[in-house]
Design an enzyme around this catalytic site. Sequence first.
Site, PDB file in Angstrom:
ATOM      1  N   LYS A 169      75.815  31.625  19.544  1.00 26.83           N
ATOM      2  CA  LYS A 169      74.762  31.504  20.510  1.00 26.83           C
ATOM      3  C   LYS A 169      75.486  33.645  21.472  1.00 26.83           C
ATOM      4  CE  LYS A 169      72.978  29.774  24.377  1.00 26.83           C
ATOM      5  NZ  LYS A 169      72.959  30.512  25.730  1.00 26.83           N
ATOM      6  N   CYS A 173     111.232  49.913  45.592  1.00 24.31           N
ATOM      7  CA  CYS A 173     110.928  48.747  44.262  1.00 24.31           C
ATOM      8  C   CYS A 173     110.903  47.408  44.536  1.00 24.31           C
ATOM      9  CB  CYS A 173     111.987  49.638  43.234  1.00 24.31           C
ATOM     10  SG  CYS A 173     111.965  48.466  41.836  1.00 24.31           S
ATOM     11  N   GLU A 178      74.070  29.024  14.277  1.00 20.06           N
ATOM     12  CA  GLU A 178      74.220  30.731  14.574  1.00 20.06           C
ATOM     13  C   GLU A 178      75.180  30.608  15.739  1.00 20.06           C
ATOM     14  OE1 GLU A 178      70.283  31.714  15.439  1.00 20.06           O
ATOM     15  OE2 GLU A 178      69.714  30.568  13.999  1.00 20.06           O
ATOM     16  N   LYS A 190      78.281  24.460  23.661  1.00 18.67           N
ATOM     17  CA  LYS A 190      79.648  26.230  24.595  1.00 18.67           C
ATOM     18  C   LYS A 190      79.900  25.561  24.631  1.00 18.67           C
ATOM     19  CE  LYS A 190      75.571  27.849  27.362  1.00 18.67           C
ATOM     20  NZ  LYS A 190      75.966  27.972  29.081  1.00 18.67           N
ATOM     21  N   ASP A 240      76.356  36.433  23.447  1.00 19.86           N
ATOM     22  CA  ASP A 240      75.368  36.587  24.939  1.00 19.86           C
ATOM     23  C   ASP A 240      75.281  37.952  25.101  1.00 19.86           C
ATOM     24  OD1 ASP A 240      76.028  35.369  27.722  1.00 19.86           O
ATOM     25  OD2 ASP A 240      78.714  35.783  27.880  1.00 19.86           O
ATOM     26  N   CYS A 252     118.255  49.924  38.069  1.00 25.29           N
ATOM     27  CA  CYS A 252     117.051  48.630  38.036  1.00 25.29           C
ATOM     28  C   CYS A 252     116.866  47.457  37.191  1.00 25.29           C
ATOM     29  CB  CYS A 252     115.418  48.848  38.524  1.00 25.29           C
ATOM     30  SG  CYS A 252     114.518  47.659  38.388  1.00 25.29           S
ATOM     31  N   CYS A 281     114.778  46.096  42.632  1.00 22.32           N
ATOM     32  CA  CYS A 281     116.313  46.931  43.796  1.00 22.32           C
ATOM     33  C   CYS A 281     116.179  48.119  44.631  1.00 22.32           C
ATOM     34  CB  CYS A 281     116.160  48.403  42.173  1.00 22.32           C
ATOM     35  SG  CYS A 281     115.811  49.959  42.215  1.00 22.32           S
ATOM     36  N   CYS A 287     109.275  52.712  39.237  1.00 23.20           N
ATOM     37  CA  CYS A 287     110.721  52.557  40.021  1.00 23.20           C
ATOM     38  C   CYS A 287     111.361  53.460  39.571  1.00 23.20           C
ATOM     39  CB  CYS A 287     110.896  51.372  40.334  1.00 23.20           C
ATOM     40  SG  CYS A 287     112.430  51.003  40.138  1.00 23.20           S
ATOM     41  N   TYR A 289      66.912  36.138  15.987  1.00 20.26           N
ATOM     42  CA  TYR A 289      67.757  35.013  15.340  1.00 20.26           C
ATOM     43  C   TYR A 289      65.874  33.679  15.152  1.00 20.26           C
ATOM     44  CZ  TYR A 289      66.702  33.602  21.074  1.00 20.26           C
ATOM     45  OH  TYR A 289      66.693  34.016  22.328  1.00 20.26           O
TER      46      TYR A 289
HETATM   47  S1  IVH Z   1      66.596  29.995  19.762  1.00 16.81           S
HETATM   48  C1  IVH Z   1      63.890  27.922  21.264  1.00 16.81           C
HETATM   49  N1  IVH Z   1      68.928  31.516  19.295  1.00 16.81           N
HETATM   50  O1  IVH Z   1      70.041  31.720  24.310  1.00 16.81           O
HETATM   51  C2  IVH Z   1      65.389  28.676  20.887  1.00 16.81           C
HETATM   52  N2  IVH Z   1      68.798  31.348  21.425  1.00 16.81           N
HETATM   53  O2  IVH Z   1      69.917  29.414  26.477  1.00 16.81           O
HETATM   54  C3  IVH Z   1      65.026  29.412  21.557  1.00 16.81           C
HETATM   55  N3  IVH Z   1      70.892  33.370  22.150  1.00 16.81           N
HETATM   56  O3  IVH Z   1      67.452  32.242  25.321  1.00 16.81           O
HETATM   57  C4  IVH Z   1      66.395  30.023  21.970  1.00 16.81           C
HETATM   58  N4  IVH Z   1      71.688  33.123  20.580  1.00 16.81           N
HETATM   59  O4  IVH Z   1      69.170  34.331  24.110  1.00 16.81           O
HETATM   60  C5  IVH Z   1      69.021  30.888  19.644  1.00 16.81           C
HETATM   61  N5  IVH Z   1      71.533  31.960  17.775  1.00 16.81           N
HETATM   62  C6  IVH Z   1      70.414  31.999  19.073  1.00 16.81           C
HETATM   63  C7  IVH Z   1      70.408  33.099  20.073  1.00 16.81           C
HETATM   64  C8  IVH Z   1      70.119  32.549  21.670  1.00 16.81           C
HETATM   65  C9  IVH Z   1      71.495  33.652  21.824  1.00 16.81           C
HETATM   66  C10 IVH Z   1      70.315  32.684  23.605  1.00 16.81           C
HETATM   67  C11 IVH Z   1      68.670  32.957  24.226  1.00 16.81           C
HETATM   68  C12 IVH Z   1      68.117  32.502  24.835  1.00 16.81           C
HETATM   69  C13 IVH Z   1      69.382  31.407  25.075  1.00 16.81           C
HETATM   70  C14 IVH Z   1      69.098  30.222  25.754  1.00 16.81           C
END
Ligand code: IVH
Length: 681
Positions: A121, A414, A119, A320, A123, A438, A417, A432, A231
């Site tokens: 992650k 400028c 999935e 990451k 933000d 120029c 020039c 400018c 999630y």
């Molecule tokens: S699972 C036990 N799934 O990432 C599982 N987390 O460092 C815990 N996050 O605080 C989280 N997308 O805010 C999971 N698809 C995803 C996620 C996700 C973002 C964030 C979440 C959590 C942090 C974990």
Amino acid sequence: MTQETSLTHQQMLDLIQQLNDYSYAYHVKDSPIVPDAVYDRDYQLLQAVESQYPEWIQVDSPTQRVGEKPDSGFANVAHTVPMLSLDNAFDNASLADFDQRLRKLLNMSVEKDITYCCEPKLDGLAISLRYEKGRLIRGVTRGDGLSGEDITSNIKTLYSVPLTLRTTTPPAVLEVRGEIYMPKEGFEKLNGLAEAKGEKAFVNPRNAAAGSLRQLDPKITATRPLVMCAYSIGYVEGWEQPDSHYDGLMQLSEWGFRTNDLMARAQGAKGCINYYDMLNEQRAELSYDIDGIVYKVDDIALQQKLGFIARAPRWAIARKFPAQEEMTRILGVDFQVGRTGAITPVARLEPVFVGGVTVSNATLHNKDEIARLGVMVNDYVVVHRAGDVIPKVVQVVMEKRPDNAIEVAFPEACPVCGSDLEQVEGEAVIRCTGGLVCGAQLKESLKHFVSRKALDIDGLGDKLIEQLVDQELVKTPVDIFTLFLKKDRLLSMERMGQKSVDKLLASIEQAKSTQFNRFIYALGIREVGEATARALTGYFNDLDSVMAADQETLVEVDDVGPIVAQHVKRFFDQTINRDTVQGLLDAGVMWETKQAVSSDNLPLLGKTYVVTGSLSQLSRDQIKDKLQALGAKVSGSVSTKTDCLVAGEKAGSKLTKAQALDVPVIDEAGVIALLAEWGAI
Ligand code: IVH
């Protein structure tokens, strides 16, 4: 004023159901089933019924999303099950180690792979939502993982959070976990509004989401473009969970939660790495920020076997992406002069690895931005770089401001020039006034003049243009066409042999026969891009008419507003520009004159097309060009004015919108057949 309505109680319940279906399609499934106006009309009808019969108001009525301010801040609430964090992997090797570790713990045989659910992650901020008998009871932030803040009244304002589950047989208790985030487009808009009001902008979508959820007044949160994506299932009573995590999320999706459409199962470490490569490539184009990928063992029984260590599950890991934001120091500020004379301050940085590359310069945009950031030379700053977007300084780390911080001195004249600078009232940009006198503006104008979509002169690259200007061989675009008289000088340039000089002169000669719209575009009139140039040449029959047009006539052209009209008028009012145009014509630059506009040679005149999705035989630009050549207008977004949508593979929201608005849709084969029918292919 109360509007009289004649709905029965049952009709009102149906209306709520109807509105919730519309909003589920729009906010959760990304595929609207009615135009916005229909939703708004039904919503107003519901409001009218509710004000007439307040005793009829239902908990799942969309009007109940925005409530009153909670009396006293946000209460602290303990989580039923702790909200864990995740271990991180920063490279493929540690991801493979993770898989190896699990295989060992699970005694897996060599020929079997672990199935992972992969999935994005997201933000944003983690949230836990509690439903009892299918009804939303509470929304709590992650906090320290053991307890968080009760922000229910703010959570309810998010249309992607169902107020009641879409089922008649809900579990007795269900706790859903997910991420609340702000899509990039909404973030840009919000910051645009904040800046217009002279308020402080948010540094990134994540901070904007956090700030929006921390509002004490839900009416403010309601105006923020937040999205909640589920999630995981945190806790259930009275329902047998599926034995796969993925299937669990599918059930949540049916119950009305948004889930991420890029979520996919993968086999073993190899499958996970493939998914990483696929997503990393798409990252910059996604409509929301992600900072990595979460890999979860899909089989719930295996998850239970693996259990937890400290504050993180053993069965999941976050891989990451390279950070898109890093801290570094500003060594100095340079001032660059662009094609239109705009002076852009650029920060020289202590080189820093961000967004996958080493960055040593970042734009500071303009004087106002320097003031807004409060940035000084020697400051520590946060630099952001996403995808191919140019790096920018987003924040000063005030806590680390050194004693030797020096104010940024904007130049008085400028830097290239020495001409005077000017700032048009209401505009942030300082320019400018030197024009083609120029060197910097001349170089940039020439680069534009010869570029692919302008006169398209092959072999006249940036480096050569810089040499030609520095050695004063070219002082205006007209001089390009007399270069054949200076062959010896050309031969003395870096990397210019007999062959390349001949080739260059041949392509200059060839470029003399051009097209009217390319010529107008090549002139580099401010804000006249390719589409506007085409609109101008579509409206006016010849160059003289464009040059002689007044403001009122110019604004009649599609795509031309008062500002663009003013730029066009001013451009042709200046003797130097008129002389350049005449010089080019005298040098032999020419194009075929237009035939009179008629439906015979422009069969698609008056029709508006939108092109979306990926095409395999022709590029989107080629299709657009050909449609425009047949007289069609090509627009960027679908509306009720669209006559036809050309949808390639993976056409997204534009296709759903077209379907919702009953706009005819054709695929690639369809448009090719259409173009062929009119002899455009
Ligand atoms: S699972 C036990 N799934 O990432 C599982 N987390 O460092 C815990 N996050 O605080 C989280 N997308 O805010 C999971 N698809 C995803 C996620 C996700 C973002 C964030 C979440 C959590 C942090 C974990």
